[in-house]
Write a protein that holds these residues in place. Structure first.
Motif, PDB file in Angstrom:
ATOM      1  N   UNK A  20       0.883  -1.174   0.055  1.00  0.00           N
ATOM      2  CA  UNK A  20      -0.158   0.070  -0.121  1.00  0.00           C
ATOM      3  C   UNK A  20       0.769   1.223  -0.049  1.00  0.00           C
ATOM      4  N   UNK A  21       0.373   2.325  -0.439  1.00  0.00           N
ATOM      5  CA  UNK A  21       1.064   3.518  -0.474  1.00  0.00           C
ATOM      6  C   UNK A  21       0.809   4.181   0.914  1.00  0.00           C
ATOM      7  N   UNK A  22       0.047   3.739   1.921  1.00  0.00           N
ATOM      8  CA  UNK A  22       0.014   4.448   3.158  1.00  0.00           C
ATOM      9  C   UNK A  22       0.397   3.286   4.188  1.00  0.00           C
ATOM     10  N   UNK A  23       0.747   3.662   5.185  1.00  0.00           N
ATOM     11  CA  UNK A  23       1.317   3.011   6.408  1.00  0.00           C
ATOM     12  C   UNK A  23      -0.327   2.427   7.089  1.00  0.00           C
ATOM     13  N   UNK A  24       0.073   1.366   7.854  1.00  0.00           N
ATOM     14  CA  UNK A  24      -1.208   0.896   8.766  1.00  0.00           C
ATOM     15  C   UNK A  24      -1.604   1.871   9.584  1.00  0.00           C
ATOM     16  N   UNK A  25      -0.967   2.644  10.332  1.00  0.00           N
ATOM     17  CA  UNK A  25      -1.624   3.218  11.239  1.00  0.00           C
ATOM     18  C   UNK A  25      -2.756   4.371  10.799  1.00  0.00           C
ATOM     19  N   UNK A  26      -2.561   4.483   9.359  1.00  0.00           N
ATOM     20  CA  UNK A  26      -3.654   5.369   8.838  1.00  0.00           C
ATOM     21  C   UNK A  26      -5.180   4.713   9.030  1.00  0.00           C
ATOM     22  N   UNK A  27      -5.422   3.419   9.165  1.00  0.00           N
ATOM     23  CA  UNK A  27      -6.658   2.806   9.286  1.00  0.00           C
ATOM     24  C   UNK A  27      -7.389   3.414  10.573  1.00  0.00           C
ATOM     25  N   UNK A  28      -6.545   3.356  11.746  1.00  0.00           N
ATOM     26  CA  UNK A  28      -7.209   3.869  12.906  1.00  0.00           C
ATOM     27  C   UNK A  28      -7.102   5.442  12.953  1.00  0.00           C
ATOM     28  N   UNK A  29      -6.387   6.176  12.154  1.00  0.00           N
ATOM     29  CA  UNK A  29      -6.547   7.725  12.020  1.00  0.00           C
ATOM     30  C   UNK A  29      -7.947   7.781  11.246  1.00  0.00           C
ATOM     31  N   UNK A  30      -7.958   7.233  10.370  1.00  0.00           N
ATOM     32  CA  UNK A  30      -9.360   7.392   9.636  1.00  0.00           C
ATOM     33  C   UNK A  30     -10.386   7.296  10.252  1.00  0.00           C
ATOM     34  N   UNK A  31     -10.289   6.181  10.873  1.00  0.00           N
ATOM     35  CA  UNK A  31     -11.531   5.884  11.909  1.00  0.00           C
ATOM     36  C   UNK A  31     -12.079   7.015  12.742  1.00  0.00           C
ATOM     37  N   UNK A  32     -10.901   7.790  13.362  1.00  0.00           N
ATOM     38  CA  UNK A  32     -11.072   9.009  14.226  1.00  0.00           C
ATOM     39  C   UNK A  32     -11.322   9.882  13.202  1.00  0.00           C
ATOM     40  N   UNK A  33     -11.116  10.072  11.858  1.00  0.00           N
ATOM     41  CA  UNK A  33     -11.763  11.197  11.034  1.00  0.00           C
ATOM     42  C   UNK A  33     -13.277  10.798  10.748  1.00  0.00           C
ATOM     43  N   UNK A  34     -13.648   9.608  10.630  1.00  0.00           N
ATOM     44  CA  UNK A  34     -15.071   9.174  10.481  1.00  0.00           C
ATOM     45  C   UNK A  34     -15.993   9.784  11.830  1.00  0.00           C
ATOM     46  N   UNK A  35     -15.266   9.376  12.664  1.00  0.00           N
ATOM     47  CA  UNK A  35     -16.174  10.054  14.218  1.00  0.00           C
ATOM     48  C   UNK A  35     -16.217  11.237  14.294  1.00  0.00           C
TER      49      UNK A  35
END
Length: 349
Positions: free
Chosen positions: A74-89
């Motif tokens: 992937x072009x993005x690191x795995x920690x982006x998943x949790x960061x995007x969840x925070x963005x959704x919230x």
């Protein structure tokens, strides 16, 4: 999944035929509203209502991580998943914008985020903190795949029980196009090179590497294409399993489910391999730019409503397509018949 078949009723085809005949009495040439008319018929048959309603919609975004991200696919690191969840919230993602636009109830469900998820508003259904790296071992156990499916079923049930009349599924998970491509390759017996795309925007060298990773994982895991749960456990993702569960529960409850792009369509394919009757309750929102999406759609005999060259995920394409379902319902409920309007109808019969 147990061996007990899910209680999925067949759509009411007779009602659909009556709705089709009624459409021909409305003030328009027969069939002139094209696929919108077919959509109205299908929604009536799904719901058992001659004048179906799809509002309010419910958007379910499932989040999970993938161990195969360690392979640099992937072009993005795995920690982006949790960061995007925070963005959704926080309400700042594209799906938040589109969900607000259509008046949707939005729920974010953590079924397997590797990192800590901060902020209130995330439903904790974590089965495990991300899958294992499919390049080296099975993604998860069969029991864990089943647990994620059940989490998706519960999320769909919550949405319906709060009044949602149509569901939209979306996802977030770095490296999930890799897992989806692997699952799709096994279920369709198509070559990996035809399926694997750029995901988050990788370059040519990383794309070639991603294809090799998927091919190696399939060879190492060697799942049986006739065992969809086994394929999911060997190569898939927790959010893919959860979306499949949501598809199954929507079918059980006779609620239309609007499928998003590539990853959601692979989840829908898994659901339909587990319970073929689920296919009758699925509407496909859009055609993704991911090359494997065309293969997944063909496997489901599906024609999506939109083609906007999207590849974001999150449920965004399905949310953009939702107004077409509303329009199909409004056409049925609000258009005048020739008789009501005093307009001369077609006299070619």
């Amino acid at each position: 999944m147990t061996d007990t078949p899910l209680p999925i009723a067949a759509p009411d085809r007779r009602l659909g035929e009556r709705v089709g005949a009624y459409l021909d009495t409305l003030t328009k040439p027969p069939g002139s509203l094209g696929r919108l008319e077919r959509l109205a018929v299908d929604l009536a048959a799904m719901t058992g209502e001659p004048f179906p309603r799809v509002t309010p919609p419910g958007v379910l975004v499932f989040a999970a991580d993938h161990g195969v991200a360690d392979e640099g696919v992937s072009a993005f690191p795995q920690e982006v998943t949790a960061q995007m969840v925070a963005n959704f919230v926080a309400g700042g993602a594209a799906i938040n914008v589109f969900a607000r636009r259509i008046g949707a109830r939005l729920e974010v469900i953590d079924v397997g985020v590797a990192g800590a998820v901060s902020g209130q508003g995330v439903v904790d259904e974590k089965v495990r903190p991300g899958t294992a790296n499919i390049a080296h071992r099975d993604a998860m156990s069969r029991a864990e795949a089943e647990a994620a499916i059940e989490a998706g079923r519960r999320a769909a049930g919550r949405a319906v029980e709060t009044g949602c009349r149509c569901l939209i599924v979306g996802e977030m998970g770095i490296a999930n196009t890799t897992a989806s491509s692997a699952v799709l390759a096994v279920l369709t017996c198509e070559p990996v090179a035809r399926l694997v795309g750029r995901g988050t925007g990788i370059d040519d060298a990383r794309l070639a590497h991603k294809r090799r990773v998927v091919e190696g994982a399939i060879a190492a895991r060697a799942p049986d294409p006739a065992d969809p749960l086994g394929v999911l456990a060997s190569l898939g993702g927790l959010e893919i399993a959860a979306m499949a569960g949501a598809c199954l529960e929507a079918a059980v409850r006779r609620v239309p489910l609007l499928v998003d792009g590539f990853i959601a369509t692979v989840a829908a394919l898994v659901a339909c391999r587990l319970a073929p009757g689920a296919r009758d309750y699925l509407v496909f929102g859009h055609r993704s730019r991911e090359p494997g999406h065309a293969v997944a759609l063909a496997a489901l005999d599906a024609e999506p409503l939109l083609d906007l060259a999207l590849r974001l995920g999150e449920g965004t394409g399905a949310a953009l397509a939702f107004p077409l379902l509303e329009a199909a319902c409004d056409m049925l409920a609000e258009m005048a018949t020739f008789a009501d309007a005093g307009v001369a109808g077609d006299d070619r019969a």
